[in-house]
Scaffold this motif. Sequence first.
Motif, mmCIF file in Angstrom:
data_model
loop_
_atom_site.group_PDB
_atom_site.id
_atom_site.type_symbol
_atom_site.label_atom_id
_atom_site.label_comp_id
_atom_site.label_asym_id
_atom_site.label_seq_id
_atom_site.Cartn_x
_atom_site.Cartn_y
_atom_site.Cartn_z
ATOM 1 N N ALA A 42 47.882 53.908 46.018
ATOM 2 C CA ALA A 42 47.603 52.516 46.379
ATOM 3 C C ALA A 42 48.926 51.752 46.416
ATOM 4 N N TYR A 43 48.990 50.776 47.323
ATOM 5 C CA TYR A 43 50.211 49.980 47.464
ATOM 6 C C TYR A 43 49.899 48.500 47.348
ATOM 7 N N LEU A 44 50.790 47.768 46.697
ATOM 8 C CA LEU A 44 50.732 46.315 46.681
ATOM 9 C C LEU A 44 51.657 45.818 47.778
ATOM 10 N N MET A 45 51.082 45.078 48.724
ATOM 11 C CA MET A 45 51.837 44.587 49.870
ATOM 12 C C MET A 45 52.048 43.082 49.768
ATOM 13 N N ASP A 46 53.154 42.616 50.315
ATOM 14 C CA ASP A 46 53.342 41.191 50.547
ATOM 15 C C ASP A 46 52.608 40.881 51.847
ATOM 16 N N PHE A 47 51.512 40.147 51.776
ATOM 17 C CA PHE A 47 50.674 39.878 52.934
ATOM 18 C C PHE A 47 51.451 39.179 54.044
ATOM 19 N N ASP A 48 52.372 38.325 53.665
ATOM 20 C CA ASP A 48 53.104 37.560 54.672
ATOM 21 C C ASP A 48 54.124 38.418 55.402
ATOM 22 N N VAL A 77 46.188 44.737 48.724
ATOM 23 C CA VAL A 77 46.219 46.134 48.314
ATOM 24 C C VAL A 77 45.832 47.021 49.493
ATOM 25 N N VAL A 78 46.527 48.129 49.628
ATOM 26 C CA VAL A 78 46.203 49.144 50.620
ATOM 27 C C VAL A 78 45.964 50.445 49.872
ATOM 28 N N VAL A 79 44.788 51.027 50.066
ATOM 29 C CA VAL A 79 44.419 52.242 49.353
ATOM 30 C C VAL A 79 44.113 53.345 50.346
ATOM 31 N N SER A 80 44.790 54.458 50.189
ATOM 32 C CA SER A 80 44.552 55.603 51.064
ATOM 33 C C SER A 80 44.606 55.213 52.536
ATOM 34 N N GLY A 81 45.549 54.325 52.861
ATOM 35 C CA GLY A 81 45.723 53.895 54.241
ATOM 36 C C GLY A 81 44.768 52.818 54.697
ATOM 37 N N GLN A 82 43.822 52.402 53.834
ATOM 38 C CA GLN A 82 42.837 51.386 54.195
ATOM 39 C C GLN A 82 43.203 50.037 53.580
ATOM 40 N N ARG A 83 43.092 48.986 54.371
ATOM 41 C CA ARG A 83 43.423 47.656 53.881
ATOM 42 C C ARG A 83 42.337 47.129 52.953
ATOM 43 N N GLY A 84 42.775 46.571 51.826
ATOM 44 C CA GLY A 84 41.837 46.071 50.826
ATOM 45 C C GLY A 84 41.925 44.574 50.647
ATOM 46 N N PRO A 85 41.506 44.071 49.484
ATOM 47 C CA PRO A 85 41.397 42.625 49.241
ATOM 48 C C PRO A 85 42.740 41.897 49.286
ATOM 49 N N ILE A 86 42.640 40.599 49.549
ATOM 50 C CA ILE A 86 43.784 39.693 49.541
ATOM 51 C C ILE A 86 43.655 38.776 48.333
ATOM 52 N N ALA A 244 42.452 50.042 65.932
ATOM 53 C CA ALA A 244 42.791 50.765 64.699
ATOM 54 C C ALA A 244 41.503 51.268 64.058
ATOM 55 N N SER A 245 41.597 52.340 63.324
ATOM 56 C CA SER A 245 40.407 52.974 62.738
ATOM 57 C C SER A 245 39.737 52.100 61.689
ATOM 58 N N TRP A 246 40.510 51.248 60.990
ATOM 59 C CA TRP A 246 39.974 50.434 59.902
ATOM 60 C C TRP A 246 39.320 49.141 60.414
ATOM 61 N N CYS A 247 39.454 48.878 61.708
ATOM 62 C CA CYS A 247 39.008 47.609 62.307
ATOM 63 C C CYS A 247 37.556 47.708 62.764
ATOM 64 N N GLY A 248 36.654 47.026 62.029
ATOM 65 C CA GLY A 248 35.233 47.055 62.362
ATOM 66 C C GLY A 248 34.935 46.587 63.781
ATOM 67 N N GLU A 279 47.212 54.585 60.269
ATOM 68 C CA GLU A 279 47.728 55.895 59.884
ATOM 69 C C GLU A 279 47.252 56.917 60.905
ATOM 70 N N PRO A 280 48.155 57.766 61.434
ATOM 71 C CA PRO A 280 47.759 58.737 62.457
ATOM 72 C C PRO A 280 46.578 59.618 62.065
ATOM 73 N N ALA A 281 46.537 60.049 60.803
ATOM 74 C CA ALA A 281 45.429 60.906 60.368
ATOM 75 C C ALA A 281 44.104 60.163 60.463
ATOM 76 N N ASN A 282 44.106 58.871 60.109
ATOM 77 C CA ASN A 282 42.884 58.069 60.190
ATOM 78 C C ASN A 282 42.489 57.824 61.648
ATOM 79 N N THR A 283 43.490 57.659 62.516
ATOM 80 C CA THR A 283 43.212 57.497 63.946
ATOM 81 C C THR A 283 42.518 58.739 64.495
ATOM 82 N N GLU A 284 43.073 59.891 64.194
ATOM 83 C CA GLU A 284 42.511 61.147 64.697
ATOM 84 C C GLU A 284 41.098 61.372 64.169
ATOM 85 N N LYS A 285 40.889 61.020 62.918
ATOM 86 C CA LYS A 285 39.556 61.164 62.324
ATOM 87 C C LYS A 285 38.544 60.262 63.032
ATOM 88 N N ALA A 286 38.951 59.014 63.332
ATOM 89 C CA ALA A 286 38.056 58.068 64.006
ATOM 90 C C ALA A 286 37.758 58.510 65.429
#
Length: 372
Positions: A42-48, A77-86, A244-248, A279-286
């Motif tokens: 998991a990564y902590l990102m600066d949203f800005d 937070v970004v977990v396993s390539g997926q964007r999480g809460p702000i 993007a794969s994470w985009c509903g 993430e390329p792996a997530n793109t290919e999976k989608a």
Amino acid sequence: MIKRILPLLAGGLLCMSACAVDVRPNYTVNIPVPASLDNTMAYLMDFDSGEKLDSAVVTGGSIVFKGNVSTPFIGRVVVSGQRGPIFIVEPGTVSLDSAGNASGTPLNDRMETYNKLMSELKTRYSKLDLNDSVQAATADSIVAVYDNIPRSAYKENPSSPVGLFWFLQTAYDMDLQALDAAIAADPSLGQSARVKGLRNALLAKAETSEGKHYKDFTVTWNGKEQKFSDYIKPGEYTLVDFWASWCGPCMRQAKVIKELYNKYNGKGLNVVGVAVWDEPANTEKAIKSHGLAWPCIIDAQTIPTDLYGISGIPCILLINPEGIIVSRDKMSNELIEAVDNAMSAYEASRSASAENVPAMSTVNHADTAAIF
């Protein structure tokens, strides 16, 4: 861990007690996640700015970030390539619940008051019968209040990450003139990386709007160059989906594009996907799980979005046989209508061209011989 450069004390001496204070974490962020994500990163990102500031391994269905912050900022937070809460990263203990709501510190509690109000309004709206004139009028008033919350929240929190967050909720609907006016009124907005990026995007968007020629770009993935223009076939239409794969919303529009692909593939319409911010792996999976049969440029990241001024996805373009963008940012029924109209005109043009081809005349061999 987050690294901050701290100024040296006078004379270059740093006493042990001061050192202990400088390195002691002043914030903790606790985030619950599904246990299935254990042992992932998991990564902590600066949203800005989009910068990765910290990392942690998911353990026991939980993520814990600890660090030192002098100026509060918007985190994500970004977990396993997926964007999480702000949420807001600030001194204290920030606790998120399973729905991504943050609490425990002043700015996060303030953020939550606005989120809670919007949630309550959505609930009230969902219970109304819009076919009833009285309730429909109530619904309109609720929508008006709901739409005004981001603007009010921004004004109530000047020069604050809370204010910046809520300003950004409305900024993406602004044109260049409105954005410049907002920056002139509040110069602190001009320091935001996202606001700067949005302004640049508006400039780039104007250069790639309807009526403009498409711009080419090249992406390298797995050591191989993917050139956008290689997917644009002269003499035919091309539907381009930046996604993007994470985009509903992207995946919902993929169903619409699939209908258009099945209807017009091989009849003058080509479809190409361009995977951005993913993430390329997530793109290919989608691509596999959603059955996307058309080709896709993978791992494009920000290359095309910077070039085309794309600040939100999906962004769907329709490029005509001459390479001119004839439709941009349409979705669902509007997209279907735009493609249907284009393909009807395309077929009519082909039919007219076929009718105007002169019939082969009978060759007079005597005349032919005379030529030589």
